[in-house]
Design an enzyme around this catalytic site. Structure first.
Site, PDB file in Angstrom:
ATOM      1  N   CYS A 262       1.769  -8.441 -27.946  1.00 30.84           N
ATOM      2  CA  CYS A 262       1.696  -7.481 -29.047  1.00 30.84           C
ATOM      3  C   CYS A 262       3.054  -6.796 -29.165  1.00 30.84           C
ATOM      4  O   CYS A 262       3.780  -6.676 -28.175  1.00 30.84           O
ATOM      5  CB  CYS A 262       0.595  -6.462 -28.772  1.00 30.84           C
ATOM      6  SG  CYS A 262       0.378  -5.214 -30.063  1.00 30.84           S
TER       7      CYS A 262
ATOM      8  N   ARG B 107      -9.121 -10.524 -44.743  1.00 27.06           N
ATOM      9  CA  ARG B 107      -8.645  -9.237 -44.251  1.00 27.06           C
ATOM     10  C   ARG B 107      -9.028  -8.120 -45.221  1.00 27.06           C
ATOM     11  O   ARG B 107      -9.434  -7.034 -44.801  1.00 27.06           O
ATOM     12  CB  ARG B 107      -7.125  -9.270 -44.068  1.00 27.06           C
ATOM     13  CG  ARG B 107      -6.544  -7.925 -43.654  1.00 27.06           C
ATOM     14  CD  ARG B 107      -5.042  -7.976 -43.462  1.00 27.06           C
ATOM     15  NE  ARG B 107      -4.518  -6.680 -43.068  1.00 27.06           N
ATOM     16  CZ  ARG B 107      -3.254  -6.454 -42.715  1.00 27.06           C
ATOM     17  NH1 ARG B 107      -2.391  -7.454 -42.715  1.00 27.06           N
ATOM     18  NH2 ARG B 107      -2.860  -5.246 -42.364  1.00 27.06           N
TER      19      ARG B 107
ATOM     20  N   HIS C 275      -4.092  -2.584 -28.611  1.00 26.83           N
ATOM     21  CA  HIS C 275      -4.327  -1.610 -29.681  1.00 26.83           C
ATOM     22  C   HIS C 275      -5.124  -0.406 -29.196  1.00 26.83           C
ATOM     23  O   HIS C 275      -5.749   0.290 -29.995  1.00 26.83           O
ATOM     24  CB  HIS C 275      -5.023  -2.278 -30.883  1.00 26.83           C
ATOM     25  CG  HIS C 275      -4.127  -3.222 -31.625  1.00 26.83           C
ATOM     26  ND1 HIS C 275      -4.497  -3.852 -32.795  1.00 26.83           N
ATOM     27  CD2 HIS C 275      -2.861  -3.645 -31.367  1.00 26.83           C
ATOM     28  CE1 HIS C 275      -3.502  -4.617 -33.221  1.00 26.83           C
ATOM     29  NE2 HIS C 275      -2.503  -4.504 -32.362  1.00 26.83           N
TER      30      HIS C 275
ATOM     31  N   ASN D  13      -4.486 -11.616 -33.734  1.00 27.75           N
ATOM     32  CA  ASN D  13      -5.399 -10.495 -33.521  1.00 27.75           C
ATOM     33  C   ASN D  13      -6.863 -10.905 -33.696  1.00 27.75           C
ATOM     34  O   ASN D  13      -7.149 -11.833 -34.445  1.00 27.75           O
ATOM     35  CB  ASN D  13      -5.068  -9.368 -34.514  1.00 27.75           C
ATOM     36  CG  ASN D  13      -3.860  -8.571 -34.096  1.00 27.75           C
ATOM     37  OD1 ASN D  13      -3.672  -8.281 -32.929  1.00 27.75           O
ATOM     38  ND2 ASN D  13      -3.027  -8.222 -35.065  1.00 27.75           N
TER      39      ASN D  13
ATOM     40  N   TYR E  18      -2.786   3.095 -33.206  1.00 26.50           N
ATOM     41  CA  TYR E  18      -4.174   2.680 -33.409  1.00 26.50           C
ATOM     42  C   TYR E  18      -5.174   3.708 -32.868  1.00 26.50           C
ATOM     43  O   TYR E  18      -6.332   3.700 -33.254  1.00 26.50           O
ATOM     44  CB  TYR E  18      -4.427   1.321 -32.752  1.00 26.50           C
ATOM     45  CG  TYR E  18      -3.770   0.174 -33.465  1.00 26.50           C
ATOM     46  CD1 TYR E  18      -4.408  -0.481 -34.510  1.00 26.50           C
ATOM     47  CD2 TYR E  18      -2.496  -0.257 -33.108  1.00 26.50           C
ATOM     48  CE1 TYR E  18      -3.800  -1.540 -35.181  1.00 26.50           C
ATOM     49  CE2 TYR E  18      -1.877  -1.308 -33.770  1.00 26.50           C
ATOM     50  CZ  TYR E  18      -2.535  -1.944 -34.805  1.00 26.50           C
ATOM     51  OH  TYR E  18      -1.930  -2.977 -35.467  1.00 26.50           O
TER      52      TYR E  18
END
Length: 432
Positions: A170, A96, A200, A150, A254
């Site tokens: 989500c 990440r 998102h 995700n 987002y």
């Protein structure tokens, strides 16, 4: 399906520091979702035992009689499960951190689900999730797979395309519901969202205040919310209040990556990666989890993210397994099937759906405004190409997906990003 009193749920990625949030919800909401056995599955055995021990203490503290089992054996963990929840991170926080760093070198947003970093995560994740789903199908083809991993839209599309009994989840929608309810001073169950878009990439086009939970009709209160709490809502999104008011809808946070991309890039360069912050939070959480006297989820877990994740998961799984009683309307990620007529049927959209033991049926939507529809179309095309790259590999497919993404869209930029993506992910891509 098992008898309601002996439901078996498996959580793949059960060693996540998120898991105590989920366990807390299972314990508090046991009348809605009566679990007989909870199985936490994770290859990280030492970490898994820490989480498993805390899960048992949370259940005991709240008087829940369910058995908590931990295992590194996927086949054993998902066997006979009524539902399997996926919450894994391939490559961990280190991957990440890279996703949030190398795109910035090219002047693009560094984020784990949006843009080039999101593509990298999809490429690492889709093959692993499909292998897990095949194991679930071999051991129990009737089990529902609930994906919280995700990028949820792409992962859910991969699962559904492969014929799995899957739905994506989500926490953005339930987060908005809770915040709006707090502004209005009402119970969350009285707030219904007109939530539409992709995972998102969504907007709240309306907010209905119901007379009673599940009631028809109700009163539209979005203009009231924007008038009375516009500053609080806009500040929470880190967007200008005048812009949100002019939009006439509340975008997911987002959307700021699209609406203020260059400003966000500069902020991220100054702040450093969210992954580094999360890694430190996780280190502290694991120290807390190791305390044999801890029997509640710690306050620090709230800084990890995933607010209201457990409530959303319980509501969805209970409806799918028929323990909630009747049909409920919930925001999920599921197959389009003509709901948004300008998208392919196999696109995965995030909208309210009728959910019960017979499945998931997205509710009809009024026409989507061009300002929103254009972005939805573009990102859907990117997601199609991203899934193709995840399934079949190849530099050209990765390049095509990046070129199609609205945050990239330039030949030289897509080329540089492709090189960096492959360089940072070769250990996770069998074809690279």
């Amino acid at each position: 399906m098992s008898a309601a009193s002996s439901l078996k749920l498996a959580v793949v990625g059960g060693g996540s520091t998120y898991t105590p949030e989920l366990v807390d919800g299972f314990a508090r909401l046991r009348d809605t979702l009566p679990i007989g056995e909870l199985v936490l599955v994770d290859p990280a055995a030492e970490r898994l035992e820490l989480i498993g021990g805390l899960a048992r203490r949370i259940f005991a503290k709240q008087g829940h009689a369910a058995t908590v089992t931990t295992t590194t054996d996927l086949a054993a963990g998902v066997a006979d499960a009524d539902a399997v929840l996926l919450q894994l991170r391939v490559g961990g926080q280190a991957a990440r951190d890279r996703d949030e760093t190398w795109p910035l070198e090219c002047g693009c947003v560094g984020q784990e689900t949006t843009g080039a970093g999101g593509l990298a995560k999809a490429l690492r994740t889709v093959p692993v999730v499909l292998d897990i789903a095949e194991q679930v199908r071999r051991t129990n083809p009737d089990a529902w797979i609930v994906d919280f991993t995700n990028p949820v839209g792409i992962v859910t599309r991969a699962l559904q395309t492969a014929g799995h009994k899957a739905v994506g989840l989500c926490n953005v929608a339930i987060g908005f519901q809770r915040k709006f309810a707090a502004h209005l001073g009402v119970a969350p169950e009285l707030v219904r969202l007109d939530h539409v878009g992709l995972n998102h990439l969504t907007w709240e086009r309306g907010v209905t205040l119901l007379d009673a939970p599940g009631a028809a009709g109700g009163r539209e209160v979005l203009p009231e919310l924007l008038h009375g709490f516009g500053k609080e809502i806009a500040d929470d999104l880190h967007l200008p209040q005048d812009f949100v008011r002019r939009l006439g809808a509340v975008p997911s946070y987002y959307l700021r990556y699209f609406y203020q991309h260059d400003a966000v890039v500069e902020e991220l360069k100054e702040q450093g990666s969210r992954a580094a912050q999360v890694a430190e939070i996780e280190r502290q959480l694991l120290e807390l989890y190791a305390d044999p006297t801890l029997d509640t989820k710690p306050d620090l877990l709230g800084k990890r993210g995933g607010a209201f994740y457990s409530e959303a998961a319980v509501q969805l799984i209970a409806a799918l397994l028929g323990t909630a009683g009747g049909t409920s309307v919930q925001v999920v990620n599921t197959r389009n099937d003509g709901v948004l007529p300008f998208l392919p049927d196999d696109a995965v959209i995030e909208v309210p759906a009728a959910v019960d033991a017979s499945g998931v049926r997205p509710l009809p939507q009024r026409p989507l405004e061009p300002l929103f529809a254009g972005l939805v179309c573009a990102v859907t095309a990117y997601e199609h190409l991203a899934l193709d790259a995840a399934l079949h590999g190849g530099r050209d497919r990765v390049f095509d997906a990046l070129l199609a993404h609205p945050l990239v869209g330039q030949l030289e930029l897509a080329d540089r990003l492709t090189d960096r993506l492959l360089a940072h992910n070769r250990d996770h891509l069998a074809w690279a």
